[in-house]
Design a protein around this motif. Structure first.
Motif, short mmCIF file in Angstrom:
data_model
loop_
_atom_site.label_atom_id
_atom_site.label_comp_id
_atom_site.label_asym_id
_atom_site.label_seq_id
_atom_site.Cartn_x
_atom_site.Cartn_y
_atom_site.Cartn_z
N LYS A 31 -14.44 -6.65 -69.66
CA LYS A 31 -13.25 -5.90 -69.24
C LYS A 31 -12.07 -6.13 -70.17
O LYS A 31 -11.42 -5.18 -70.61
CB LYS A 31 -12.88 -6.27 -67.80
CG LYS A 31 -11.69 -5.49 -67.27
CD LYS A 31 -11.41 -5.85 -65.81
CE LYS A 31 -10.20 -5.12 -65.28
NZ LYS A 31 -9.94 -5.49 -63.86
N LEU A 78 -10.28 -3.34 -72.61
CA LEU A 78 -8.84 -3.07 -72.54
C LEU A 78 -8.16 -3.31 -73.88
O LEU A 78 -7.30 -2.53 -74.30
CB LEU A 78 -8.19 -3.94 -71.45
CG LEU A 78 -8.48 -3.52 -70.02
CD1 LEU A 78 -7.99 -4.60 -69.04
CD2 LEU A 78 -7.87 -2.18 -69.70
N VAL A 86 -8.95 -0.36 -76.26
CA VAL A 86 -8.16 0.82 -75.89
C VAL A 86 -6.71 0.64 -76.35
O VAL A 86 -6.10 1.54 -76.93
CB VAL A 86 -8.25 1.06 -74.36
CG1 VAL A 86 -7.19 2.02 -73.86
CG2 VAL A 86 -9.64 1.57 -74.00
N THR A 145 -13.05 4.67 -66.14
CA THR A 145 -11.98 5.25 -66.93
C THR A 145 -11.10 4.13 -67.48
O THR A 145 -11.04 3.04 -66.91
CB THR A 145 -11.12 6.20 -66.07
OG1 THR A 145 -10.61 5.48 -64.94
CG2 THR A 145 -11.92 7.40 -65.59
N ALA A 146 -10.41 4.44 -68.57
CA ALA A 146 -9.49 3.48 -69.18
C ALA A 146 -8.43 4.25 -69.95
O ALA A 146 -8.64 5.40 -70.33
CB ALA A 146 -10.24 2.54 -70.13
N THR A 203 -4.99 0.00 -68.79
CA THR A 203 -5.61 -0.20 -67.49
C THR A 203 -7.01 0.40 -67.51
O THR A 203 -7.34 1.22 -68.37
CB THR A 203 -4.81 0.48 -66.35
OG1 THR A 203 -4.77 1.89 -66.58
CG2 THR A 203 -3.40 -0.07 -66.27
N CYS A 204 -7.83 -0.04 -66.56
CA CYS A 204 -9.16 0.55 -66.43
C CYS A 204 -9.62 0.46 -64.99
O CYS A 204 -9.09 -0.31 -64.19
CB CYS A 204 -10.16 -0.13 -67.37
SG CYS A 204 -10.48 -1.86 -67.00
N HIS A 205 -10.61 1.27 -64.69
CA HIS A 205 -11.28 1.24 -63.39
C HIS A 205 -12.77 1.36 -63.72
O HIS A 205 -13.22 2.42 -64.15
CB HIS A 205 -10.81 2.39 -62.51
CG HIS A 205 -11.39 2.37 -61.14
ND1 HIS A 205 -11.13 3.35 -60.22
CD2 HIS A 205 -12.24 1.51 -60.51
CE1 HIS A 205 -11.76 3.09 -59.10
NE2 HIS A 205 -12.45 1.98 -59.26
N LEU A 206 -13.49 0.26 -63.56
CA LEU A 206 -14.88 0.20 -63.97
C LEU A 206 -15.79 -0.21 -62.81
O LEU A 206 -15.44 -1.09 -62.02
CB LEU A 206 -15.06 -0.84 -65.09
CG LEU A 206 -14.21 -0.67 -66.34
CD1 LEU A 206 -14.33 -1.90 -67.23
CD2 LEU A 206 -14.61 0.58 -67.08
N LEU A 217 -17.41 5.26 -75.71
CA LEU A 217 -16.31 5.86 -74.96
C LEU A 217 -16.06 7.25 -75.48
O LEU A 217 -16.29 7.53 -76.65
CB LEU A 217 -15.02 5.06 -75.16
CG LEU A 217 -15.00 3.59 -74.81
CD1 LEU A 217 -13.68 2.97 -75.24
CD2 LEU A 217 -15.20 3.41 -73.32
#
Length: 151
Positions: free
Chosen positions: A20, A24, A27, A79-80, A88-91, A121
């Motif tokens: 993670k 991040l 990105v 998403t990131a 931020t991300c949601h994995l 990605l």
């Protein structure tokens, strides 16, 4: 909601890297405002996941589980982006153990790479992903903005 063209990025995480935080960092370093995970294969030695059931009605409960064993990554989705300033991300991840049993959940962290994590990605070039607190869920949720509206 929005439509966007895409540009693909590929990266490989090496043994010991934390999935993670490395994602991040990738990105952030490239200024990617909005991205989706296309695919990921690899292996981990540990993971901390939030399991189903966490919501605004159970704020004091710990819905996380820590795992310390070797796993194959069978799926990574999410998403990131840095559309709101900070990366931020949601994995969500699915992992299989040596017996083929599968566990999955929301990636909290402590997902340390065993041999490799090969990630692709897609950057959504006309969008920015922002996270804002949602009263209905109690969590920071995704807000999609067009690039012109994000600046």
């Amino acid at each position: 909601a929005g439509r966007s063209g895409g540009r693909f990025w590929a990266l490989r995480l090496k043994p010991g890297e934390e999935l993670k935080s490395a994602l991040l960092g990738y990105v952030r370093e490239r200024g990617i405002r909005a991205a989706a995970v296309v695919t990921c294969v690899g292996s981990l030695t540990s993971a901390r996941l939030r399991m189903a059931g966490a919501d605004s009605a159970s704020p004091g409960e710990d819905h996380t589980k820590a795992f310390a064993e070797r796993f194959e990554i069978t799926s990574l989705v999410g998403t990131a982006g840095i559309g709101g300033g900070a990366a931020t991300c949601h994995l969500h991840i699915s992992l299989s153990d040596r017996a083929g049993r599968v566990v999955g959940g929301h990636v909290v962290g402590d997902c340390h790479v065993f041999t490799t994590a090969e990630i692709v990605l897609v950057e959504l070039e006309e969008l920015a992903f922002c996270r804002e607190h949602d009263e209905a869920t109690g969590y920071p949720e995704l807000f999609v903005r067009s690039v012109s509206a994000a600046h």
